[in-house]
Scaffold this active site. Sequence first.
Site, PDB file in Angstrom:
ATOM      1  N   ASN A 109     -24.945 -51.224   7.409  1.00 53.36           N
ATOM      2  CA  ASN A 109     -24.995 -50.270   6.510  1.00 53.36           C
ATOM      3  C   ASN A 109     -25.519 -50.888   5.190  1.00 53.36           C
ATOM      4  O   ASN A 109     -26.442 -52.268   5.546  1.00 53.36           O
ATOM      5  CB  ASN A 109     -23.207 -50.814   6.484  1.00 53.36           C
ATOM      6  CG  ASN A 109     -22.805 -51.670   5.238  1.00 53.36           C
ATOM      7  OD1 ASN A 109     -22.666 -51.640   3.749  1.00 53.36           O
ATOM      8  ND2 ASN A 109     -22.650 -52.641   5.641  1.00 53.36           N
ATOM      9  N   PHE A 113     -21.708 -51.139  -2.354  1.00 50.69           N
ATOM     10  CA  PHE A 113     -20.700 -51.278  -3.305  1.00 50.69           C
ATOM     11  C   PHE A 113     -20.255 -49.862  -4.273  1.00 50.69           C
ATOM     12  O   PHE A 113     -19.828 -50.156  -5.104  1.00 50.69           O
ATOM     13  CB  PHE A 113     -20.666 -52.290  -4.668  1.00 50.69           C
ATOM     14  CG  PHE A 113     -21.184 -53.781  -3.930  1.00 50.69           C
ATOM     15  CD1 PHE A 113     -20.191 -54.331  -2.437  1.00 50.69           C
ATOM     16  CD2 PHE A 113     -20.942 -55.041  -4.459  1.00 50.69           C
ATOM     17  CE1 PHE A 113     -20.441 -55.414  -1.978  1.00 50.69           C
ATOM     18  CE2 PHE A 113     -21.081 -56.278  -4.160  1.00 50.69           C
ATOM     19  CZ  PHE A 113     -20.514 -56.313  -3.269  1.00 50.69           C
ATOM     20  N   SER A 175     -22.933 -60.325  -0.061  1.00 46.03           N
ATOM     21  CA  SER A 175     -23.455 -58.670   0.199  1.00 46.03           C
ATOM     22  C   SER A 175     -24.578 -58.875   0.010  1.00 46.03           C
ATOM     23  O   SER A 175     -25.655 -58.584  -0.780  1.00 46.03           O
ATOM     24  CB  SER A 175     -22.892 -57.462  -0.521  1.00 46.03           C
ATOM     25  OG  SER A 175     -23.925 -55.955  -0.336  1.00 46.03           O
ATOM     26  N   ASN A 177     -26.972 -55.904   0.019  1.00 44.10           N
ATOM     27  CA  ASN A 177     -27.068 -54.416  -0.235  1.00 44.10           C
ATOM     28  C   ASN A 177     -26.759 -54.548  -1.889  1.00 44.10           C
ATOM     29  O   ASN A 177     -26.962 -53.336  -2.681  1.00 44.10           O
ATOM     30  CB  ASN A 177     -26.089 -52.997  -0.118  1.00 44.10           C
ATOM     31  CG  ASN A 177     -26.595 -53.347   1.701  1.00 44.10           C
ATOM     32  OD1 ASN A 177     -27.812 -53.495   1.916  1.00 44.10           O
ATOM     33  ND2 ASN A 177     -25.099 -53.154   2.260  1.00 44.10           N
ATOM     34  N   THR A 178     -26.912 -55.688  -2.161  1.00 42.43           N
ATOM     35  CA  THR A 178     -27.011 -55.609  -3.513  1.00 42.43           C
ATOM     36  C   THR A 178     -27.936 -56.906  -4.287  1.00 42.43           C
ATOM     37  O   THR A 178     -27.467 -57.870  -4.317  1.00 42.43           O
ATOM     38  CB  THR A 178     -24.837 -56.488  -4.470  1.00 42.43           C
ATOM     39  OG1 THR A 178     -24.655 -54.881  -4.550  1.00 42.43           O
ATOM     40  CG2 THR A 178     -25.509 -55.974  -6.268  1.00 42.43           C
ATOM     41  N   LYS A 217     -16.355 -65.128   0.238  1.00 44.31           N
ATOM     42  CA  LYS A 217     -17.895 -64.858   1.429  1.00 44.31           C
ATOM     43  C   LYS A 217     -19.009 -64.927   1.308  1.00 44.31           C
ATOM     44  O   LYS A 217     -19.822 -65.125   0.731  1.00 44.31           O
ATOM     45  CB  LYS A 217     -17.212 -63.533   1.248  1.00 44.31           C
ATOM     46  CG  LYS A 217     -17.264 -62.998   2.949  1.00 44.31           C
ATOM     47  CD  LYS A 217     -16.802 -61.780   3.454  1.00 44.31           C
ATOM     48  CE  LYS A 217     -16.838 -61.205   4.315  1.00 44.31           C
ATOM     49  NZ  LYS A 217     -16.837 -59.279   4.326  1.00 44.31           N
ATOM     50  N   ASN A 246     -20.245 -62.345   6.026  1.00 48.37           N
ATOM     51  CA  ASN A 246     -20.979 -61.069   6.119  1.00 48.37           C
ATOM     52  C   ASN A 246     -21.864 -60.424   6.809  1.00 48.37           C
ATOM     53  O   ASN A 246     -21.790 -61.375   8.128  1.00 48.37           O
ATOM     54  CB  ASN A 246     -21.789 -61.130   4.853  1.00 48.37           C
ATOM     55  CG  ASN A 246     -20.669 -60.097   4.259  1.00 48.37           C
ATOM     56  OD1 ASN A 246     -21.161 -58.712   4.319  1.00 48.37           O
ATOM     57  ND2 ASN A 246     -20.501 -59.774   2.545  1.00 48.37           N
TER      58      ASN A 246
HETATM   59  C1  LIG Z   1     -20.251 -50.524   7.440  1.00 45.19           C
HETATM   60  C2  LIG Z   1     -19.147 -51.787   6.211  1.00 45.19           C
HETATM   61  C3  LIG Z   1     -19.080 -52.111   4.676  1.00 45.19           C
HETATM   62  C4  LIG Z   1     -19.072 -53.361   4.342  1.00 45.19           C
HETATM   63  N1  LIG Z   1     -18.444 -53.703   2.970  1.00 45.19           N
HETATM   64  C5  LIG Z   1     -17.782 -54.608   2.736  1.00 45.19           C
HETATM   65  C6  LIG Z   1     -17.287 -55.243   1.298  1.00 45.19           C
HETATM   66  O1  LIG Z   1     -17.779 -54.217   0.777  1.00 45.19           O
HETATM   67  N2  LIG Z   1     -17.588 -56.075   1.046  1.00 45.19           N
HETATM   68  C7  LIG Z   1     -17.327 -57.118   1.954  1.00 45.19           C
HETATM   69  O2  LIG Z   1     -17.093 -58.603   1.375  1.00 45.19           O
HETATM   70  N3  LIG Z   1     -17.985 -57.120   3.124  1.00 45.19           N
HETATM   71  C8  LIG Z   1     -18.794 -55.615   3.787  1.00 45.19           C
HETATM   72  N4  LIG Z   1     -19.193 -55.412   5.092  1.00 45.19           N
HETATM   73  C9  LIG Z   1     -18.899 -56.719   5.636  1.00 45.19           C
HETATM   74  C10 LIG Z   1     -17.638 -56.792   6.684  1.00 45.19           C
HETATM   75  O3  LIG Z   1     -16.133 -57.245   5.960  1.00 45.19           O
HETATM   76  C11 LIG Z   1     -17.888 -58.396   7.620  1.00 45.19           C
HETATM   77  O4  LIG Z   1     -17.970 -59.316   7.406  1.00 45.19           O
HETATM   78  C12 LIG Z   1     -18.750 -58.078   8.641  1.00 45.19           C
HETATM   79  O5  LIG Z   1     -18.794 -56.768   8.802  1.00 45.19           O
HETATM   80  C13 LIG Z   1     -19.072 -58.421  10.132  1.00 45.19           C
HETATM   81  O6  LIG Z   1     -17.908 -58.692  11.262  1.00 45.19           O
HETATM   82  P1  LIG Z   1     -17.797 -57.212  11.547  1.00 45.19           P
HETATM   83  O7  LIG Z   1     -18.864 -57.430  12.552  1.00 45.19           O
HETATM   84  O8  LIG Z   1     -16.268 -57.262  12.225  1.00 45.19           O
HETATM   85  O9  LIG Z   1     -17.384 -55.901  11.033  1.00 45.19           O
HETATM   86  C14 LIG Z   1     -18.979 -54.712   5.319  1.00 45.19           C
HETATM   87  C15 LIG Z   1     -19.092 -53.475   6.710  1.00 45.19           C
HETATM   88  C16 LIG Z   1     -19.489 -52.761   6.912  1.00 45.19           C
HETATM   89  C17 LIG Z   1     -19.985 -52.451   8.829  1.00 45.19           C
END
Ligand SMILES: Cc1cc2nc3c(=O)[nH]c(=O)nc-3n(C[C@H](O)[C@H](O)[C@H](O)COP(=O)(O)O)c2cc1C
Length: 357
Positions: A109, A113, A175, A177-178, A217, A246
């Site tokens: 992704n 934000f 993140s 992406n910012t 985080k 993350n």
């Molecule tokens: C589509 C998507 C959007 C995410 N948006 C955020 C976010 O806004 N803030 C954040 O702290 N982590 C965000 N994450 C990261 C997840 O919270 C997590 O840390 C990361 O995906 C690893 O866990 P997973 O493998 O179980 O997905 C996002 C992940 C995905 C897939």
Amino acid sequence: MRFYDAIRPALFCLDAERAHGAAITALKWGLGPKNGIYRHPKLKTDVLGLTFENPVGLAAGFDKNAEVMGAMLQAGFGFVEAGTVTPLAQPGNPRPRLFRLLEDQAVINRMGFNNEGLAAFRARLIHYQDKAISGGIVGANIGANKTTEDQAVDYVSGLKGLGALPDYFTVNISSPNTPGLRGLQGREALTDLLSRVMQARTGMIVGDAPAKPVLVKIAPDLSPAECEDIAEVVMAQNVDGLIISNTTIGGREALMSQHRHEAGGLSGQPVFDVSTSILSTMYKLTDGKLPLIGVGGISNGQQAYAKIRAGASLVQLYSAMVYEGPGLSYRICDELLQLLAADGFASVAEAVGTDYR
Ligand SMILES: Cc1cc2nc3c(=O)[nH]c(=O)nc-3n(C[C@H](O)[C@H](O)[C@H](O)COP(=O)(O)O)c2cc1C
């Protein structure tokens, strides 16, 4: 056949972001699983001054606008982290920006934000409090707007704007992406950010009420020296815990799916090893004294248990739910109970960090 197995082909016909939107709408209509929070005395655990009915949480990013916290707790999760929310609403990056990598059981992704901003988020938390699910813990993940110059100001606004509404706060500085956000993980920037955030937190305490826990985080893409710096700064600033981790900007070489070269953060199965490795590094660097939440690639009880043994007091997941549905939290709790019993542990807390003891 499970309900989610039946609807997944229809959801997967949609592009990933539309499917996510459809899932949020369905959850808002009450169409999600209704198991209730998974409750079992052996999974109940006290961390951060809070009592969690079970240690399996929903990671940030799924419920960016705090719309389905109750529905996700009803699906079985022990806690839900809403956000990331920024002070002002912002559209995020242009679409497409969310990709399923089926063959890799992963997601990429670059949402950036996208969210409706603090005022809408706050209003939903207030509304939620009227029908809060007993025992369900709700965290607020806060971030900075894309165009903010002094990003610390936005984190302080998030904290002050939400006040006592969430059970805990997550300062998301990881993140990919910012622009510039991950730079806040460096020693000097982190010291400046956290001293201002923790000072704001102190200023928010009313009477005898306990201060709301603040977690940070972090990314999985950190060198050993960067991990050492982070451990020292968060301990010195009395931060309450770390969320590790993350998404990763690495890990593309081993991927098979057509979307493997999309820009953004990679999550799901391919991030399990790297996030667990940073988790165990931080557990050692903090002498097991700091509560850690393990997240990254968890799709079953075995992987949740591996994070706990590596030092996590709680775990979270997101990507595996894309493939398995929200009922996954229930199955993970079932499996976790069996794994704890097989190793003779009477509680989750007993198993935390046992890889090193
Ligand atoms: C589509 C998507 C959007 C995410 N948006 C955020 C976010 O806004 N803030 C954040 O702290 N982590 C965000 N994450 C990261 C997840 O919270 C997590 O840390 C990361 O995906 C690893 O866990 P997973 O493998 O179980 O997905 C996002 C992940 C995905 C897939």
